[in-house]
Design an enzyme around this catalytic site. Structure first.
Site, PDB file in Angstrom:
ATOM      1  N   GLY A  69       0.825  -1.202   0.000  1.00 16.08           N
ATOM      2  CA  GLY A  69       0.000   0.000   0.000  1.00 16.08           C
ATOM      3  C   GLY A  69       0.863   1.256   0.000  1.00 16.08           C
ATOM      4  NE  ARG A 103      -3.247  11.713  -8.828  1.00 13.07           N
ATOM      5  CZ  ARG A 103      -4.231  12.349  -8.217  1.00 13.07           C
ATOM      6  NH1 ARG A 103      -4.462  12.157  -6.954  1.00 13.07           N
ATOM      7  NH2 ARG A 103      -5.001  13.194  -8.873  1.00 13.07           N
ATOM      8  N   GLY A 157       0.479  -6.278   2.466  1.00 17.37           N
ATOM      9  CA  GLY A 157       0.076  -5.117   3.255  1.00 17.37           C
ATOM     10  C   GLY A 157       0.103  -5.386   4.738  1.00 17.37           C
ATOM     11  CB  THR A 158      -0.184  -3.544   7.747  1.00 24.76           C
ATOM     12  OG1 THR A 158      -0.727  -2.315   7.275  1.00 24.76           O
ATOM     13  CG2 THR A 158       1.327  -3.499   7.681  1.00 24.76           C
ATOM     14  CG  ASP A 186      -7.435  -5.760   3.325  1.00 28.32           C
ATOM     15  OD1 ASP A 186      -8.680  -5.912   3.253  1.00 28.32           O
ATOM     16  OD2 ASP A 186      -6.669  -6.029   2.367  1.00 28.32           O
ATOM     17  CG  MET A 187      -8.779  -0.249   4.984  1.00 27.63           C
ATOM     18  SD  MET A 187      -8.516   1.453   5.489  1.00 27.63           S
ATOM     19  CE  MET A 187     -10.027   2.228   4.900  1.00 27.63           C
ATOM     20  CD  GLU A 188      -5.835  -1.341   0.894  1.00 26.11           C
ATOM     21  OE1 GLU A 188      -5.622  -2.348   1.622  1.00 26.11           O
ATOM     22  OE2 GLU A 188      -5.679  -0.181   1.298  1.00 26.11           O
ATOM     23  CG  ASP A 238      -3.573  -1.704  13.593  1.00 30.91           C
ATOM     24  OD1 ASP A 238      -3.348  -0.747  14.349  1.00 30.91           O
ATOM     25  OD2 ASP A 238      -3.208  -1.753  12.401  1.00 30.91           O
TER      26      ASP A 238
HETATM   27  N1  HPA Z   1      -8.317  -1.914   9.786  1.00 23.15           N
HETATM   28  C1  HPA Z   1      -8.303  -1.790   8.439  1.00 23.15           C
HETATM   29  N2  HPA Z   1      -7.178  -1.777   7.734  1.00 23.15           N
HETATM   30  C2  HPA Z   1      -6.024  -1.914   8.392  1.00 23.15           C
HETATM   31  C3  HPA Z   1      -5.977  -2.065   9.786  1.00 23.15           C
HETATM   32  C4  HPA Z   1      -7.178  -2.068  10.510  1.00 23.15           C
HETATM   33  O1  HPA Z   1      -7.198  -2.175  11.744  1.00 23.15           O
HETATM   34  N3  HPA Z   1      -4.663  -2.174  10.140  1.00 23.15           N
HETATM   35  C5  HPA Z   1      -3.945  -2.101   8.977  1.00 23.15           C
HETATM   36  N4  HPA Z   1      -4.762  -1.950   7.931  1.00 23.15           N
END
Ligand code: HPA
Length: 218
Positions: free
Chosen positions: A3, A26, A72-73, A162-164, A187
């Site tokens: 990301g 960007r 990602g994380t 995650d968000m993707e 997290d």
């Molecule tokens: N939520 C969503 N996306 C993330 C998080 C989370 O806690 N940690 C890393 N990406």
């Protein structure tokens, strides 16, 4: 695809031979180089579904990319998953409407490419890495104080948040290319723990190696 653009730079500088920068528009940095003689590009995708969808779609449509591995994380809600653990998305549920927008308002089952799941599992075994493979939840809201959803995610055995991922899997399906999403847990949303920015970097190395070694096989 990480990301974070600076992670793309880190991966190119530390893992690729003879790399060149292929994008800085960007500041979404991208590089192409060689890992053990295989040509590989590292391209960042930014945060969230819209950003990830734009970059993955352009890679597929404009640059003929056939194999995508997101690294990602993510967050977790499972008590037996710890910070820094590697979790791999076999599929990704979501609170986003993105797949309904794209799939005639029906529920799309966003799943990883089987060949990639198979080889990442074998590679992790060979590297002696403990990984968990299961269902992710891709959310549009990073900051969400609703603890009810966390209980539901825990109950339904969601291993990564995650968000993707759900969007990357659905666009890969649409264009019949392979995709896989691997994350390091940064997290713990139930234990309310998070790893520091510095820790993020070191725990990232195992995941980078896992993804590059998998890329050699798929
Ligand atoms: N939520 C969503 N996306 C993330 C998080 C989370 O806690 N940690 C890393 N990406």
């Amino acid at each position: 695809m990480p990301g974070d653009p600076l992670r793309a730079k880190y991966i190119a500088e530390n893992y690729l031979d003879n790399f060149i920068e292929i994008n800085n528009t960007r500041l979404m940095l991208g590089y192409t180089g060689y890992y053990k003689d295989k040509k590989i590009s590292i391209m960042s995708h930014g945060i969230g579904i819209p950003s990830a969808l734009i970059y993955t779609r352009e890679l597929i449509k404009e640059y003929n990319v056939k194999k995508i591995i997101r690294i990602g994380t993510c967050g977790t809600v499972q008590k037996d998953i710890q910070l820094r653990d590697i979790v791999i998305s076999m599929g990704a549920s979501t609170d986003s409407k993105i797949n309904r927008i794209r799939f005639n308002n029906h529920d799309f089952s966003a799943i990883a490419d089987f060949n990639m799941i198979f080889h990442v599992f074998l590679t992790a075994k060979k590297m002696n890495l403990k990984v968990r493979i299961g269902n992710f939840f891709t959310t549009d809201t990073f900051y969400d104080d609703d603890s009810n959803i966390l209980k539901i995610l825990e109950k339904y055995n969601i291993i990564g948040i995650d968000m993707e991922t759900t969007a990357i899997y659905s666009i890969a399906s649409e264009f019949k290319v392979q995709a896989l999403s691997i994350c390091t847990v940064s997290d713990h949303l139930i234990k309310k723990e998070a790893i520091s920015a510095k820790d993020r970097e070191s725990s990232f190395n195992e995941m980078i190696k896992l993804s590059l070694e998998t890329a050699l096989l798929v």
